[in-house]
Write a protein that holds these residues in place. Structure first.
Motif, PDB file in Angstrom:
ATOM      1  N   ILE A 125      -0.261  -7.378 -10.725  1.00 21.44           N
ATOM      2  CA  ILE A 125      -1.665  -7.161 -11.737  1.00 21.44           C
ATOM      3  C   ILE A 125      -1.151  -5.305 -12.242  1.00 21.44           C
ATOM      4  CG2 ILE A 125      -2.467  -6.138  -9.794  1.00 21.44           C
ATOM      5  CD1 ILE A 125      -4.079  -7.748 -12.682  1.00 21.44           C
ATOM      6  N   ASP A 126      -0.553  -4.058 -11.589  1.00 20.62           N
ATOM      7  CA  ASP A 126      -0.015  -2.975 -11.649  1.00 20.62           C
ATOM      8  C   ASP A 126       0.620  -2.575 -13.382  1.00 20.62           C
ATOM      9  OD1 ASP A 126       1.255  -4.315  -9.929  1.00 20.62           O
ATOM     10  OD2 ASP A 126       1.891  -2.213  -9.374  1.00 20.62           O
ATOM     11  N   LEU A 127       1.893  -3.631 -13.045  1.00 20.80           N
ATOM     12  CA  LEU A 127       2.880  -3.772 -14.362  1.00 20.80           C
ATOM     13  C   LEU A 127       2.084  -5.042 -15.708  1.00 20.80           C
ATOM     14  CD1 LEU A 127       5.681  -3.429 -14.750  1.00 20.80           C
ATOM     15  CD2 LEU A 127       6.103  -6.189 -13.854  1.00 20.80           C
ATOM     16  N   PHE A 128       1.581  -5.945 -15.228  1.00 20.24           N
ATOM     17  CA  PHE A 128       0.713  -5.801 -16.370  1.00 20.24           C
ATOM     18  C   PHE A 128      -0.340  -5.041 -17.005  1.00 20.24           C
ATOM     19  CE2 PHE A 128      -3.524  -8.113 -17.373  1.00 20.24           C
ATOM     20  CZ  PHE A 128      -3.794  -8.763 -18.375  1.00 20.24           C
ATOM     21  N   ALA A 129      -1.112  -3.954 -16.285  1.00 15.91           N
ATOM     22  CA  ALA A 129      -1.807  -2.887 -16.926  1.00 15.91           C
ATOM     23  C   ALA A 129      -1.087  -2.228 -16.873  1.00 15.91           C
ATOM     24  CB  ALA A 129      -2.306  -2.127 -15.683  1.00 15.91           C
ATOM     25  N   LYS A 130       0.039  -1.698 -16.581  1.00 13.71           N
ATOM     26  CA  LYS A 130       1.263  -0.825 -17.376  1.00 13.71           C
ATOM     27  C   LYS A 130       1.590  -1.101 -18.697  1.00 13.71           C
ATOM     28  CE  LYS A 130       5.157   2.073 -17.042  1.00 13.71           C
ATOM     29  NZ  LYS A 130       6.851   2.153 -16.301  1.00 13.71           N
ATOM     30  N   GLU A 131       1.989  -2.665 -18.873  1.00 13.75           N
ATOM     31  CA  GLU A 131       2.648  -2.790 -20.592  1.00 13.75           C
ATOM     32  C   GLU A 131       1.265  -2.632 -21.249  1.00 13.75           C
ATOM     33  OE1 GLU A 131       4.605  -6.716 -18.890  1.00 13.75           O
ATOM     34  OE2 GLU A 131       6.213  -5.315 -18.295  1.00 13.75           O
ATOM     35  N   ASN A 132       0.192  -3.462 -21.002  1.00 14.01           N
ATOM     36  CA  ASN A 132      -0.685  -3.564 -21.906  1.00 14.01           C
ATOM     37  C   ASN A 132      -1.717  -2.123 -21.785  1.00 14.01           C
ATOM     38  OD1 ASN A 132      -1.113  -6.048 -22.675  1.00 14.01           O
ATOM     39  ND2 ASN A 132      -0.367  -5.800 -20.283  1.00 14.01           N
ATOM     40  N   GLY A 133      -1.478  -1.097 -21.686  1.00 14.99           N
ATOM     41  CA  GLY A 133      -1.225   0.909 -22.022  1.00 14.99           C
ATOM     42  C   GLY A 133      -3.544   0.133 -21.179  1.00 14.99           C
ATOM     43  N   TYR A 134      -3.874  -0.627 -19.865  1.00 17.13           N
ATOM     44  CA  TYR A 134      -4.793  -0.743 -19.465  1.00 17.13           C
ATOM     45  C   TYR A 134      -5.140   0.625 -18.658  1.00 17.13           C
ATOM     46  CZ  TYR A 134      -4.910  -5.117 -21.577  1.00 17.13           C
ATOM     47  OH  TYR A 134      -5.308  -6.108 -21.738  1.00 17.13           O
ATOM     48  N   VAL A 135      -6.238   1.237 -18.205  1.00 21.64           N
ATOM     49  CA  VAL A 135      -6.916   2.101 -16.918  1.00 21.64           C
ATOM     50  C   VAL A 135      -7.192   0.940 -15.736  1.00 21.64           C
ATOM     51  CG1 VAL A 135      -8.271   4.009 -16.814  1.00 21.64           C
ATOM     52  CG2 VAL A 135      -7.468   3.673 -19.158  1.00 21.64           C
ATOM     53  N   VAL A 136      -5.915   1.356 -15.083  1.00 20.66           N
ATOM     54  CA  VAL A 136      -6.889   0.855 -13.502  1.00 20.66           C
ATOM     55  C   VAL A 136      -8.258   1.659 -12.794  1.00 20.66           C
ATOM     56  CG1 VAL A 136      -6.907   0.365 -11.204  1.00 20.66           C
ATOM     57  CG2 VAL A 136      -4.892  -0.046 -13.009  1.00 20.66           C
ATOM     58  N   ALA A 137      -8.979   0.679 -13.359  1.00 23.91           N
ATOM     59  CA  ALA A 137     -10.591   1.840 -12.734  1.00 23.91           C
ATOM     60  C   ALA A 137     -10.484   2.509 -10.821  1.00 23.91           C
ATOM     61  CB  ALA A 137     -11.807   0.530 -13.342  1.00 23.91           C
ATOM     62  N   SER A 138     -10.218   1.054 -10.083  1.00 25.89           N
ATOM     63  CA  SER A 138     -10.063   1.054  -8.910  1.00 25.89           C
ATOM     64  C   SER A 138      -8.472   1.231  -8.490  1.00 25.89           C
ATOM     65  CB  SER A 138     -10.946   0.344  -8.381  1.00 25.89           C
ATOM     66  OG  SER A 138     -11.181   0.619  -6.740  1.00 25.89           O
ATOM     67  N   MET A 139      -7.851   1.723  -7.177  1.00 26.22           N
ATOM     68  CA  MET A 139      -6.733   1.744  -7.084  1.00 26.22           C
ATOM     69  C   MET A 139      -6.980   0.702  -5.501  1.00 26.22           C
ATOM     70  SD  MET A 139      -4.416   2.429  -8.950  1.00 26.22           S
ATOM     71  CE  MET A 139      -2.907   2.583  -7.957  1.00 26.22           C
ATOM     72  N   GLU A 140      -8.290   0.868  -5.173  1.00 23.17           N
ATOM     73  CA  GLU A 140      -8.270  -0.247  -3.402  1.00 23.17           C
ATOM     74  C   GLU A 140      -8.424  -0.926  -4.306  1.00 23.17           C
ATOM     75  OE1 GLU A 140      -9.005  -1.684  -0.594  1.00 23.17           O
ATOM     76  OE2 GLU A 140      -8.008   0.268  -0.027  1.00 23.17           O
ATOM     77  N   ARG A 141      -9.363  -1.563  -5.504  1.00 22.51           N
ATOM     78  CA  ARG A 141      -9.911  -3.306  -6.026  1.00 22.51           C
ATOM     79  C   ARG A 141      -8.315  -3.507  -6.447  1.00 22.51           C
ATOM     80  NH1 ARG A 141     -15.505  -2.946  -8.648  1.00 22.51           N
ATOM     81  NH2 ARG A 141     -16.267  -1.656  -7.023  1.00 22.51           N
ATOM     82  N   MET A 142      -7.194  -2.836  -7.100  1.00 20.11           N
ATOM     83  CA  MET A 142      -5.563  -4.148  -7.600  1.00 20.11           C
ATOM     84  C   MET A 142      -5.629  -4.134  -6.805  1.00 20.11           C
ATOM     85  SD  MET A 142      -3.170  -1.966 -10.005  1.00 20.11           S
ATOM     86  CE  MET A 142      -2.747  -0.432  -8.206  1.00 20.11           C
ATOM     87  N   ARG A 143      -5.272  -3.255  -5.369  1.00 16.42           N
ATOM     88  CA  ARG A 143      -4.528  -3.522  -3.925  1.00 16.42           C
ATOM     89  C   ARG A 143      -5.038  -5.094  -3.226  1.00 16.42           C
ATOM     90  NH1 ARG A 143      -3.886   2.065  -3.328  1.00 16.42           N
ATOM     91  NH2 ARG A 143      -5.764   2.509  -2.415  1.00 16.42           N
ATOM     92  N   ARG A 144      -6.642  -5.033  -3.364  1.00 21.35           N
ATOM     93  CA  ARG A 144      -7.252  -6.593  -3.293  1.00 21.35           C
ATOM     94  C   ARG A 144      -6.791  -7.468  -3.949  1.00 21.35           C
ATOM     95  NH1 ARG A 144     -12.431  -3.741  -2.133  1.00 21.35           N
ATOM     96  NH2 ARG A 144     -12.966  -4.396  -3.415  1.00 21.35           N
ATOM     97  N   VAL A 145      -6.647  -7.370  -5.581  1.00 25.09           N
ATOM     98  CA  VAL A 145      -5.940  -8.288  -6.127  1.00 25.09           C
ATOM     99  C   VAL A 145      -4.965  -8.500  -6.037  1.00 25.09           C
ATOM    100  CG1 VAL A 145      -5.426  -8.968  -8.466  1.00 25.09           C
ATOM    101  CG2 VAL A 145      -7.667  -7.585  -8.013  1.00 25.09           C
ATOM    102  N   ALA A 146      -3.741  -7.684  -5.965  1.00 25.72           N
ATOM    103  CA  ALA A 146      -2.682  -7.598  -5.960  1.00 25.72           C
ATOM    104  C   ALA A 146      -1.670  -8.531  -4.127  1.00 25.72           C
ATOM    105  CB  ALA A 146      -1.704  -6.281  -5.681  1.00 25.72           C
ATOM    106  N   SER A 147      -3.032  -8.214  -2.990  1.00 26.99           N
ATOM    107  CA  SER A 147      -2.663  -8.917  -2.423  1.00 26.99           C
ATOM    108  C   SER A 147      -3.309 -10.573  -2.246  1.00 26.99           C
ATOM    109  CB  SER A 147      -3.513  -8.323  -0.783  1.00 26.99           C
ATOM    110  OG  SER A 147      -2.812  -7.026  -0.562  1.00 26.99           O
ATOM    111  N   ALA A 148      -4.244 -11.068  -2.969  1.00 30.45           N
ATOM    112  CA  ALA A 148      -4.127 -12.163  -3.098  1.00 30.45           C
ATOM    113  C   ALA A 148      -3.788 -12.504  -4.203  1.00 30.45           C
ATOM    114  CB  ALA A 148      -5.618 -11.718  -3.830  1.00 30.45           C
ATOM    115  N   MET A 149      -2.656 -12.066  -5.337  1.00 27.48           N
ATOM    116  CA  MET A 149      -1.660 -12.606  -5.939  1.00 27.48           C
ATOM    117  C   MET A 149      -0.584 -12.719  -5.101  1.00 27.48           C
ATOM    118  SD  MET A 149      -2.281 -10.386  -9.219  1.00 27.48           S
ATOM    119  CE  MET A 149      -1.111 -10.843 -10.427  1.00 27.48           C
TER     120      MET A 149
END
Length: 325
Positions: A125-149
């Motif tokens: 999900i972090d690479l998806f955000a980077k490649e599309n020029g998205y700002v990650v609003a919450s690193m904690e929530r990104m970690r939760r999504v990454a763990s789910a994936m």
């Protein structure tokens, strides 16, 4: 990309000299030794580091300075024989995984990539955000999504854009109350008050600005933030500001850009005039600065879609445009 190569043995220096001479080389062999306690001054100067030596050496050097995966540089380690290229910091957002592949290709070495998404063959999900020029609003929530994936769970996904993560267990959600989407992903430039979902904010909005002399930074910020609120745009969606070159040193514009964390691009009148056909303007302004409007054609240098044209207040004229994804 600014790249530094740190060598800790004659073998390492030989590899660096033969394969990486176009990058900045450090080590006794280059009369540029770097002690562990002095490494901090380099850590903030480079985008990428290549350590040629033991992984343990690299870990001890970088450990005191590691801060945030959104800002930390990419760090890759190559063993002294040049057999392996191992990313150890900022694999996705900092680009260390891609850097390790680049180094491995140069050396004909084996890349050793340990991030779970790469091993499981899906896009993180972090690479998806980077490649599309998205700002990650919450690193904690990104970690939760990454763990789910990584666990192979279904992830709800809603987007105002067309891009989708390359993950087999994404299910498309209609936009619904956040409680229904749960710990999913929402891609939107709107200011959302999500309780548990991860918001990714596309940086697609451009600011064009013209100003009179003697304007105040706080007035410009108030004008911009007011327009963003009025048109339901998260401030983090701003990606750049644009103006005419004769205003490149205007303190209010420079200071506002620094506070909003966006770069400022400037253009001469001839360049801006190529965009002025889509903008309203005046002959007086054209006689004065060489183009009939400043803020509108300047904003069109960044985004094709006009969101707000020529709002005048506090001695400023502001236009907002958006890139068409």
């Amino acid at each position: 990309m600014k790249t530094a190569v740190l060598c800790f043995s004659p073998q390492a220096a030989d590899i660096a000299t033969r394969f990486f001479s176009s990058w900045d080389l450090y080590g006794r062999a280059f009369d540029a030794p770097v002690k562990k306690d002095d490494f901090g001054r380099l850590f903030v100067r480079y985008d990428r580091f290549l350590f040629i030596g033991a992984v343990g050496i690299a870990v001890r050097y970088i450990a005191p300075f590691v801060d945030d995966k959104r800002r930390d540089p990419a760090v890759v380690v190559v063993d002294p024989l040049g057999r392996y290229a191992i990313p150890i910091l900022s694999g996705h957002l900092g680009g260390a995984n891609a850097f390790s592949l680049e180094v491995a290709d140069i050396l004909h070495a084996q890349p050793i990539i340990t991030t779970a998404s790469d091993g499981l063959k899906f896009q993180s999900i972090d690479l998806f955000a980077k490649e599309n020029g998205y700002v990650v609003a919450s690193m904690e929530r990104m970690r939760r999504v990454a763990s789910a994936m990584v666990a192979g769970k279904r992830v709800a996904f809603y987007s105002e854009e067309t891009s989708r993560p390359d993950y087999p267990f994404v299910w498309e959600a209609d936009f619904m109350p956040e409680a229904d989407i749960g710990e999913g992903v929402v891609v939107s430039r709107r200011p959302l008050n999500l309780q548990s979902a991860l918001q990714l904010i596309p940086r697609r909005v451009h600011l064009g600005v013209g100003s009179k002399k003697g304007t105040r930074t706080e007035d410009l910020l108030a004008l911009i933030r007011g327009l963003l609120d009025e048109f339901d745009i998260d401030a983090r969606a701003l990606c750049a500001a644009h103006t005419i070159d004769i205003k490149k040193d205007e303190p209010s514009i420079r200071e506002a850009c620094d506070i909003l964390n966006v770069p400022l691009y400037t253009y001469d009148a001839a360049t801006l005039s190529k965009k002025e056909a889509r903008c309203s303007g005046s002959d007086f302004v054209k006689r004065t600065v060489g183009v009939k409007s400043v803020s509108c054609p300047a904003a069109l240098m960044g985004g094709e879609k006009i969101l707000v044209e020529k709002v005048k207040k506090f001695g400023f004229t502001v236009t907002l445009t958006e890139e068409i994804s």
